[in-house]
Each structure stands twice: as structure tokens, then as C-alpha cells.
Design a protein around this motif. Sequence first.
Motif, PDB file in Angstrom:
ATOM      1  N   GLY A 126      19.292   7.163  -0.633  1.00  0.00           N
ATOM      2  CA  GLY A 126      18.407   6.683  -1.694  1.00  0.00           C
ATOM      3  C   GLY A 126      18.556   5.179  -1.907  1.00  0.00           C
ATOM      4  N   LYS A 127      19.805   4.690  -1.898  1.00  0.00           N
ATOM      5  CA  LYS A 127      20.043   3.251  -2.054  1.00  0.00           C
ATOM      6  C   LYS A 127      19.446   2.459  -0.880  1.00  0.00           C
ATOM      7  N   VAL A 128      19.582   3.021   0.321  1.00  0.00           N
ATOM      8  CA  VAL A 128      19.002   2.362   1.493  1.00  0.00           C
ATOM      9  C   VAL A 128      17.479   2.282   1.354  1.00  0.00           C
ATOM     10  N   ALA A 129      16.875   3.391   0.904  1.00  0.00           N
ATOM     11  CA  ALA A 129      15.419   3.427   0.731  1.00  0.00           C
ATOM     12  C   ALA A 129      14.973   2.417  -0.327  1.00  0.00           C
ATOM     13  N   VAL A 130      15.718   2.326  -1.430  1.00  0.00           N
ATOM     14  CA  VAL A 130      15.391   1.362  -2.480  1.00  0.00           C
ATOM     15  C   VAL A 130      15.415  -0.064  -1.927  1.00  0.00           C
ATOM     16  N   SER A 131      16.474  -0.371  -1.174  1.00  0.00           N
ATOM     17  CA  SER A 131      16.595  -1.712  -0.598  1.00  0.00           C
ATOM     18  C   SER A 131      15.440  -2.019   0.354  1.00  0.00           C
ATOM     19  N   ILE A 150      12.380  -0.637   0.471  1.00  0.00           N
ATOM     20  CA  ILE A 150      11.086  -0.742  -0.211  1.00  0.00           C
ATOM     21  C   ILE A 150      11.008  -2.036  -1.023  1.00  0.00           C
ATOM     22  N   GLN A 151      12.126  -2.431  -1.651  1.00  0.00           N
ATOM     23  CA  GLN A 151      12.123  -3.688  -2.400  1.00  0.00           C
ATOM     24  C   GLN A 151      11.869  -4.878  -1.473  1.00  0.00           C
ATOM     25  N   ASN A 152      12.442  -4.852  -0.290  1.00  0.00           N
ATOM     26  CA  ASN A 152      12.210  -5.919   0.675  1.00  0.00           C
ATOM     27  C   ASN A 152      10.756  -5.928   1.147  1.00  0.00           C
ATOM     28  N   LEU A 153      10.186  -4.739   1.319  1.00  0.00           N
ATOM     29  CA  LEU A 153       8.779  -4.651   1.702  1.00  0.00           C
ATOM     30  C   LEU A 153       7.875  -5.197   0.599  1.00  0.00           C
ATOM     31  N   VAL A 154       8.207  -4.876  -0.646  1.00  0.00           N
ATOM     32  CA  VAL A 154       7.424  -5.376  -1.784  1.00  0.00           C
ATOM     33  C   VAL A 154       7.439  -6.902  -1.816  1.00  0.00           C
ATOM     34  N   SER A 186       0.826  -1.209   0.000  1.00  0.00           N
ATOM     35  CA  SER A 186       0.000   0.000   0.000  1.00  0.00           C
ATOM     36  C   SER A 186       0.862   1.262   0.000  1.00  0.00           C
ATOM     37  N   ASN A 187       0.276   2.355  -0.496  1.00  0.00           N
ATOM     38  CA  ASN A 187       0.972   3.640  -0.493  1.00  0.00           C
ATOM     39  C   ASN A 187       1.314   4.082   0.928  1.00  0.00           C
ATOM     40  N   GLN A 188       0.427   3.753   1.885  1.00  0.00           N
ATOM     41  CA  GLN A 188       0.649   4.172   3.262  1.00  0.00           C
ATOM     42  C   GLN A 188       1.884   3.515   3.852  1.00  0.00           C
ATOM     43  N   VAL A 189       2.123   2.264   3.504  1.00  0.00           N
ATOM     44  CA  VAL A 189       3.313   1.566   4.007  1.00  0.00           C
ATOM     45  C   VAL A 189       4.581   2.225   3.461  1.00  0.00           C
ATOM     46  N   ILE A 190       4.560   2.563   2.179  1.00  0.00           N
ATOM     47  CA  ILE A 190       5.719   3.230   1.579  1.00  0.00           C
ATOM     48  C   ILE A 190       5.919   4.609   2.206  1.00  0.00           C
ATOM     49  N   GLN A 191       4.826   5.335   2.420  1.00  0.00           N
ATOM     50  CA  GLN A 191       4.924   6.661   3.034  1.00  0.00           C
ATOM     51  C   GLN A 191       5.529   6.577   4.431  1.00  0.00           C
ATOM     52  N   GLU A 240      11.005  -5.134  -9.189  1.00  0.00           N
ATOM     53  CA  GLU A 240      10.283  -6.326  -8.745  1.00  0.00           C
ATOM     54  C   GLU A 240      10.438  -7.386  -9.831  1.00  0.00           C
ATOM     55  N   ASP A 241      11.103  -8.461  -9.486  1.00  0.00           N
ATOM     56  CA  ASP A 241      11.377  -9.535 -10.454  1.00  0.00           C
ATOM     57  C   ASP A 241      12.075  -9.010 -11.701  1.00  0.00           C
ATOM     58  N   GLY A 242      12.989  -8.058 -11.509  1.00  0.00           N
ATOM     59  CA  GLY A 242      13.776  -7.522 -12.614  1.00  0.00           C
ATOM     60  C   GLY A 242      13.126  -6.394 -13.379  1.00  0.00           C
ATOM     61  N   ASP A 243      11.865  -6.103 -13.115  1.00  0.00           N
ATOM     62  CA  ASP A 243      11.160  -5.020 -13.801  1.00  0.00           C
ATOM     63  C   ASP A 243      11.038  -3.815 -12.881  1.00  0.00           C
ATOM     64  N   VAL A 244      11.028  -2.624 -13.503  1.00  0.00           N
ATOM     65  CA  VAL A 244      10.894  -1.398 -12.716  1.00  0.00           C
ATOM     66  C   VAL A 244       9.474  -1.286 -12.179  1.00  0.00           C
ATOM     67  N   LEU A 245       9.351  -1.147 -10.873  1.00  0.00           N
ATOM     68  CA  LEU A 245       8.050  -1.007 -10.226  1.00  0.00           C
ATOM     69  C   LEU A 245       7.789   0.443  -9.844  1.00  0.00           C
ATOM     70  N   PHE A 246       8.809   1.093  -9.255  1.00  0.00           N
ATOM     71  CA  PHE A 246       8.720   2.493  -8.859  1.00  0.00           C
ATOM     72  C   PHE A 246      10.044   3.179  -9.183  1.00  0.00           C
ATOM     73  N   VAL A 247       9.990   4.498  -9.206  1.00  0.00           N
ATOM     74  CA  VAL A 247      11.205   5.316  -9.253  1.00  0.00           C
ATOM     75  C   VAL A 247      11.309   6.055  -7.929  1.00  0.00           C
ATOM     76  N   LEU A 248      12.478   5.947  -7.302  1.00  0.00           N
ATOM     77  CA  LEU A 248      12.711   6.671  -6.054  1.00  0.00           C
ATOM     78  C   LEU A 248      13.576   7.892  -6.332  1.00  0.00           C
ATOM     79  N   ILE A 249      13.182   8.993  -5.764  1.00  0.00           N
ATOM     80  CA  ILE A 249      13.937  10.232  -5.915  1.00  0.00           C
ATOM     81  C   ILE A 249      14.448  10.657  -4.557  1.00  0.00           C
ATOM     82  N   SER A 250      15.774  10.840  -4.485  1.00  0.00           N
ATOM     83  CA  SER A 250      16.407  11.339  -3.268  1.00  0.00           C
ATOM     84  C   SER A 250      16.864  12.767  -3.539  1.00  0.00           C
ATOM     85  N   LYS A 251      16.349  13.693  -2.773  1.00  0.00           N
ATOM     86  CA  LYS A 251      16.596  15.107  -3.047  1.00  0.00           C
ATOM     87  C   LYS A 251      18.006  15.501  -2.614  1.00  0.00           C
ATOM     88  N   GLY A 252      18.782  16.003  -3.565  1.00  0.00           N
ATOM     89  CA  GLY A 252      20.168  16.400  -3.290  1.00  0.00           C
ATOM     90  C   GLY A 252      21.117  15.715  -4.239  1.00  0.00           C
TER      91      GLY A 252
END
Length: 362
Positions: A90-95, A97-101, A3-8, A69-81
Motif C-alpha cells: 500500500g505504501k509503495v502504491a501511494v508513493s 501514485i503521488q509521483n504520477l500526480v 486520469s483514472n485509466q493511468v491509476i488503474q 497533493e501539496d499536503g492535502d488529501v487527494l485520494f484514499v488508497l485501500i490495500s486489502k489485507g
Amino acid sequence: MISNQVIQTSIDELKTITKVDLCVIDMEGTTVASTFDSSGVSQELVQNFVHSPADSQIVGGYHMLKILEDGDVLFVLISKGQNADAYMIGKVAVSQIQNLVIAYKEHFDKNNFFQNLLLDNLLLVDIYNRAKKLRIETEIPRVVYLVEAQNDRDNISMEMLKNIFMDQVGYYITAVEQKNIILIKDVSSLDAYEEVEQTGQVIVDMLNTEAMLAAKVSYGTIVGELKEVSKSYKEAKMALDVGKIFYMEKAINAYNTLGIGRLIYQLPINLCRIFMKEIFGENIPDDLDDEVLTTVNKFFDNDLNVSETSRQLYVHRNTLVYRIEKLHQSTGLDIRKFDDALTFKIALMVVNYMKYIDSLEG
């Protein structure tokens, strides 16, 4: 799907710890979650990055990274700066969220698997193939519980059961209909019914004391293989229905202790009506007043002992005998005799079953 709420919540926690703003955007260019105003990030910018071979990219003061997700792009993460810290966070956030997915997908797949298993929607080969992929043991003793909490309009009982059992090994919670919660439990052996009963009591006590909900719990027999879980589920369903018809005073009903109630429950309703008419004619026990029925039930509870029944009802022995004689005259059954008592007891249960069937048809 996560869910979006979990990512938020996830990126909010990272922002609090690192002070780096983050944003997650889906393939449609819609912002899923963000800790800053992301209106300056164009859909075209996101699409160009998605279709590029790069895993990360710096554009206009943003670190852009792909969540896969399974090699396909699911989301784009933007880290400001543009500095190294923004990239690292940003890399930590990607890791994360991917684990949560992955976790949410596995939970969804397990939920879907158990629902189809309970409803007999899977072929035998599919059961074992999917169980292997989901890392579910196929030959462990299991039992199925059904939990029904009265007046639980906000689904509090489901949340409470999840809080207690979801993090424990060997439990799985799901539902195939709105009013009942299903708990599948691994048990120590095929004879571990004391353990099973204790868990049922924990559920009843917890919902009663913490949520102030009156709960009914039923369970089937313990089965030794995954393919038999649906059998335990069907037994638990029957135990819940039989308990509500014949054993309303009990909060927990086990399939293997239903006794004669289970037999009556499986009788055709027409056969029940014929039985009642043969025994009582038109004067079925449902027409008796509450005083007589209370007396009869207490008499049965005390194994047809007149003295003990009169003591518990606070009536004189002669008064009790008078009530029994009155029943004898109206029904032709003398419940002081074992055969007549047995017939009358069964008749009372049949009456309850007929009323239950009538309520369903009404």
C-alpha cells in the motif's frame, strides 16, 4: 489532472507483481480504480479516515492510506489485507501514485504555460516567474514547428510525435488549435538551420512511411529567449499558409526562405486586384489553359531556357515558341524577356493568393 485509466494501470501492475488487491477512492467516495469489488467500502468509512489525523489506518480487513497533493488529501488508497505485506505494498502504491500526480500536474502546467506563451497571453514578468517554477530555461535557442497532417481524423500524428520526441530533452509538443500540432525544439545555436531542417524532414518521412499521412511542416526563425517563442510560432503559421498557397509541391517550408511569397501574402487583397487589372485587364492568367500554364512553369524552372524546356516537355522547339507567342498575344507579356517573365511570375502567385482569400471568404 491524472486520469483514472493511468491509476488503474498502475495498481493492476502492482497487483500482478505482488498479488495484493488495491483500490483508489476519491473524496466523493467514488471508486477511481480497483482490482477487487470495493462495494463493501462505505463512503462514511472513507470520510472518517480522511478527516482523521492518521496517515494510515486498519479498518475491517483493509489498510487505508492517504494519497496527498501539496499536503492535502487527494485520494484514499485501500490495500486489502491486514498483514505487513499489504501495508508495505500500500505504501509503495501511494508513493507511485503521488509521483504520477506530480508528473501529470507538471505536464499540465507546462502545457498551459506554453499555450499561453505562444498566444501572447502572459506578461513578461509572468513568463520568467512561471518558467522558473516549471524549471524551463529562459535563454536557450529555440524554434517552433507547425505540423499539419492531412486526413488525420484519429489524431495519429500527435501520438506518433509524442512517442518520438516527448522523452527527449529539449522538445515540447502542444496544440492551440485542432488541425495543427506545435513542436517547440531546443537547438544548438541561433544559426542551426540545417539541424532544424533535418528534424522537419524526419517528421515528414516518419508520418509518411509509418502512418501513411501526407504532412506539411513549417517552422519559424530560431529565437534566443523564451519570450520570443511566440514570434517563431507566428512565423511558422505564416510559413504554413504561404507554403500552401505558393509552394504546394514542398512538404517543408521555412519562414526565412519564403521569398516573394511572403511579400504577396501580406498585401491587401484590393491592392492585388488593382495590380492584376493594370497588368492584364480582364484577361487574368487564371483564364489560361493548363497546357500554357504547364509550359510557363517549366520555362521558369529552366531559367527561361527554350531548348531545355522543350526537351523536358518532349515538344519541338518551334512548338514551345508558338505557345510563348500565343501567351504574348493574349497577355501582352513576352516571357522570354526577364522583366516580362518576372511580372508574369508574380502575377501567377498573386492569382493563387486571391483564390486562397476567396476560398476563405466562401
